[in-house]
Design a protein around this motif. Structure first.
Motif, PDB file in Angstrom:
ATOM      1  N   VAL A  73      -8.120   2.097   8.343  1.00  0.00           N
ATOM      2  CA  VAL A  73      -7.454   1.574   7.146  1.00  0.00           C
ATOM      3  C   VAL A  73      -6.691   0.302   7.501  1.00  0.00           C
ATOM      4  N   GLN A  74      -5.998   0.327   8.634  1.00  0.00           N
ATOM      5  CA  GLN A  74      -5.256  -0.872   9.073  1.00  0.00           C
ATOM      6  C   GLN A  74      -6.194  -2.069   9.217  1.00  0.00           C
ATOM      7  N   ALA A  75      -7.413  -1.810   9.709  1.00  0.00           N
ATOM      8  CA  ALA A  75      -8.369  -2.912   9.909  1.00  0.00           C
ATOM      9  C   ALA A  75      -8.726  -3.571   8.573  1.00  0.00           C
ATOM     10  N   LEU A  76      -8.750  -2.773   7.504  1.00  0.00           N
ATOM     11  CA  LEU A  76      -9.055  -3.336   6.181  1.00  0.00           C
ATOM     12  C   LEU A  76      -7.891  -4.181   5.653  1.00  0.00           C
TER      13      LEU A  76
ATOM     14  N   VAL B  36       0.850  -1.185   0.000  1.00  0.00           N
ATOM     15  CA  VAL B  36       0.000   0.000   0.000  1.00  0.00           C
ATOM     16  C   VAL B  36       0.887   1.237   0.000  1.00  0.00           C
ATOM     17  N   PHE B  37       0.621   2.131  -0.927  1.00  0.00           N
ATOM     18  CA  PHE B  37       1.343   3.404  -0.987  1.00  0.00           C
ATOM     19  C   PHE B  37       0.429   4.513  -0.489  1.00  0.00           C
ATOM     20  N   SER B  38       0.935   5.311   0.431  1.00  0.00           N
ATOM     21  CA  SER B  38       0.213   6.511   0.850  1.00  0.00           C
ATOM     22  C   SER B  38       1.241   7.632   0.928  1.00  0.00           C
ATOM     23  N   HIS B  39       0.788   8.870   1.051  1.00  0.00           N
ATOM     24  CA  HIS B  39       1.769   9.945   1.240  1.00  0.00           C
ATOM     25  C   HIS B  39       2.064  10.136   2.725  1.00  0.00           C
ATOM     26  N   SER B  40       1.018  10.320   3.518  1.00  0.00           N
ATOM     27  CA  SER B  40       1.217  10.406   4.968  1.00  0.00           C
ATOM     28  C   SER B  40       1.259   8.987   5.526  1.00  0.00           C
ATOM     29  N   PRO B  41       1.901   8.820   6.700  1.00  0.00           N
ATOM     30  CA  PRO B  41       1.957   7.462   7.261  1.00  0.00           C
ATOM     31  C   PRO B  41       0.557   6.981   7.639  1.00  0.00           C
ATOM     32  N   LEU B  42       0.248   5.740   7.336  1.00  0.00           N
ATOM     33  CA  LEU B  42      -1.049   5.175   7.755  1.00  0.00           C
ATOM     34  C   LEU B  42      -0.920   4.652   9.183  1.00  0.00           C
ATOM     35  N   GLN B  43      -0.290   5.451  10.010  1.00  0.00           N
ATOM     36  CA  GLN B  43      -0.126   5.195  11.436  1.00  0.00           C
ATOM     37  C   GLN B  43       0.031   6.571  12.085  1.00  0.00           C
ATOM     38  N   LYS B  44      -0.135   6.622  13.397  1.00  0.00           N
ATOM     39  CA  LYS B  44      -0.151   7.909  14.088  1.00  0.00           C
ATOM     40  C   LYS B  44       1.181   8.154  14.788  1.00  0.00           C
ATOM     41  N   ILE B  45       1.894   9.169  14.329  1.00  0.00           N
ATOM     42  CA  ILE B  45       3.221   9.436  14.872  1.00  0.00           C
ATOM     43  C   ILE B  45       3.245  10.770  15.613  1.00  0.00           C
ATOM     44  N   TYR B  46       2.933  11.842  14.916  1.00  0.00           N
ATOM     45  CA  TYR B  46       2.982  13.157  15.561  1.00  0.00           C
ATOM     46  C   TYR B  46       2.004  14.088  14.864  1.00  0.00           C
ATOM     47  N   LYS B  47       0.936  14.411  15.555  1.00  0.00           N
ATOM     48  CA  LYS B  47      -0.173  15.145  14.952  1.00  0.00           C
ATOM     49  C   LYS B  47       0.214  16.572  14.550  1.00  0.00           C
ATOM     50  N   GLY B  48       1.046  17.204  15.378  1.00  0.00           N
ATOM     51  CA  GLY B  48       1.397  18.603  15.135  1.00  0.00           C
ATOM     52  C   GLY B  48       2.051  18.839  13.776  1.00  0.00           C
ATOM     53  N   TRP B  49       2.702  17.819  13.260  1.00  0.00           N
ATOM     54  CA  TRP B  49       3.348  17.937  11.945  1.00  0.00           C
ATOM     55  C   TRP B  49       2.602  17.158  10.870  1.00  0.00           C
ATOM     56  N   ASN B  50       1.409  16.668  11.229  1.00  0.00           N
ATOM     57  CA  ASN B  50       0.684  15.787  10.316  1.00  0.00           C
ATOM     58  C   ASN B  50       1.510  14.571   9.884  1.00  0.00           C
TER      59      ASN B  50
ATOM     60  N   ILE C 186       1.195  -5.559   9.731  1.00  0.00           N
ATOM     61  CA  ILE C 186       1.610  -4.542   8.753  1.00  0.00           C
ATOM     62  C   ILE C 186       2.998  -3.994   9.082  1.00  0.00           C
ATOM     63  N   SER C 187       3.894  -4.085   8.089  1.00  0.00           N
ATOM     64  CA  SER C 187       5.209  -3.447   8.216  1.00  0.00           C
ATOM     65  C   SER C 187       5.151  -2.075   7.564  1.00  0.00           C
ATOM     66  N   PHE C 188       5.679  -1.080   8.253  1.00  0.00           N
ATOM     67  CA  PHE C 188       5.680   0.291   7.745  1.00  0.00           C
ATOM     68  C   PHE C 188       7.112   0.743   7.477  1.00  0.00           C
ATOM     69  N   HIS C 189       7.296   1.396   6.334  1.00  0.00           N
ATOM     70  CA  HIS C 189       8.611   1.956   6.019  1.00  0.00           C
ATOM     71  C   HIS C 189       8.436   3.313   5.340  1.00  0.00           C
ATOM     72  N   ALA C 190       9.152   4.294   5.828  1.00  0.00           N
ATOM     73  CA  ALA C 190       9.108   5.627   5.221  1.00  0.00           C
ATOM     74  C   ALA C 190      10.258   5.793   4.236  1.00  0.00           C
TER      75      ALA C 190
END
Ligand SMILES: [Fe+2]
Ligand SMILES: [Fe+2]
Length: 357
Positions: free
Chosen positions: A232-235, A209-223, A260-264
């Protein structure tokens, strides 16, 4: 290494490491048994082409992208396709998108794109879509199902009711730490589309899956954040092998949430600091993040770079190559059940990340 010999891996990795200064990501997929399923693609992201006026653009950002494109065309083995991770433009201007796409048009092969907030919030993606087509779609390649999502949408009232012009809206969304900003999300319509799309895919098909923002929650202040990430993860949860690759954060990040493995990906333009160095709170980063020293703010390519990723059998071994910094390897550890940094896994072995920005 299932279906992928260590010798081959070292051989192809060596060829890529010879191009060690290029700011792009090389992704190698080797699912299944035998060579038929093996292929590579290159990943370039976050060029932020910035118009000064007329045909004048910020040269450093141009050069980051030109270098990535030039060296991507020299990769051996040739990648099957290219992927661009979003934020072609800085302020979404037609001139910036045109200039970025002009540079990217030199790539010798098909290129897939995901939209970034810097491409979107001036005209809500009209020009980007006119040039590149739909902002969410899927495709299959050699037994792998790829999904591209527009993850940088936000609330309708923020998008449509608050700003006097598209320029003002774009400026607001381009800022970090902006209390006037708004969190990113994939949104209900796309989540329904995703559910539909995935209903046609067998559960043992590897999913990327390709997204621009991480499909996980890291730091809201910087989006560094997607508000409906859990939905989305549940799907994605029913699938055996899932990898999410994203841009936007301009830094190394690795994480594992359930299956799910995440890589930036790193940016070709500039590195963002780690949120933890800003807030001095480790909890602002995924726990598996590999710290990356950014000791030289006077080096224009400091902490930009590329990744070589071997995703054999759906488990990612990520080779981070940084000009001017020591390389990092994050490999999936079968015993731990998540990616781990072989050399710097213990915090005591890591180089400290910068404490200023
Ligand atoms: Fe970006
Ligand atoms: Fe972005």
């Amino acid at each position: 290494m299932n279906g992928y010999s260590r010798r081959d891996f070292v051989k192809s990795g060596g060829a890529l490491l010879a191009l060690s200064s290029l700011p792009l990501s090389m992704v190698e997929l080797a699912f299944g048994k035998g060579d038929a399923q093996r292929f590579t693609f290159a990943y370039i992201s976050d060029s932020h082409i910035t118009q000064i006026k007329g045909r004048e653009f910020v040269r450093n950002w141009d050069r980051g992208l030109i270098r990535a494109v030039t060296e991507a065309n020299l990769l051996d083995p040739r990648p099957d396709f290219f992927f661009y991770g979003g934020d072609i433009a800085q302020l979404g201007k037609r001139a910036e998108i045109d200039h970025g796409l002009d540079i990217l048009s030199a790539l010798r092969g098909q290129t897939h794109y995901v939209i970034g907030e810097h491409d979107y919030y001036l005209d809500l993606g009209d020009y980007w879509r006119k040039q590149l087509g739909p902002d969410h779609y899927s495709f299959d390649h050699k037994g792998v199902h790829f999904v591209v999502l527009n993850s940088i949408l936000t609330y309708d009232h923020w998008t449509h009711d608050r700003w006097g012009s598209g320029e003002e809206r774009m400026q607001q969304m381009a800022r970090l730490d902006n209390p006037q900003g708004s969190p990113f999300m994939v949104g209900e319509a796309q989540r329904k589309w995703l559910q539909q799309d995935l209903s046609k895919v067998s559960r043992d098909t590897p999913l990327v899956v390709f997204s621009h923002s991480p499909l996980q929650k890291i730091y809201k202040g910087w989006n560094f954040w997607t508000d409906d990430a859990e939905q989305v993860q549940a799907l994605l949860e029913p699938f055996a092998k899932v990898t999410v690759l994203y841009g936007h954060v301009h830094q190394i990040q690795t994480n594992q949430i359930g299956n799910i493995s995440f890589h930036a990906a790193m940016a070709t333009a500039w590195p963002w600091p780690y949120p933890a160095t800003y807030r001095q709170q480790a909890s602002y980063l995924p726990k598996l993040t590999v710290n990356m020293n950014r000791a030289d703010p006077f080096f224009e390519r400091d902490a930009t770079g590329w990744q070589f990723i071997d995703l054999h059998s759906g488990l990612a071994n990520v080779h981070y190559t940084l000009p001017g910094n020591r390389n990092r390897v994050v490999a999936f550890d079968e015993k731990l059940g998540h990616p781990a940094d072989l050399r710097y896994r213990l915090a005591a072995n890591r180089e400290p990340s910068q404490t200023h920005y």
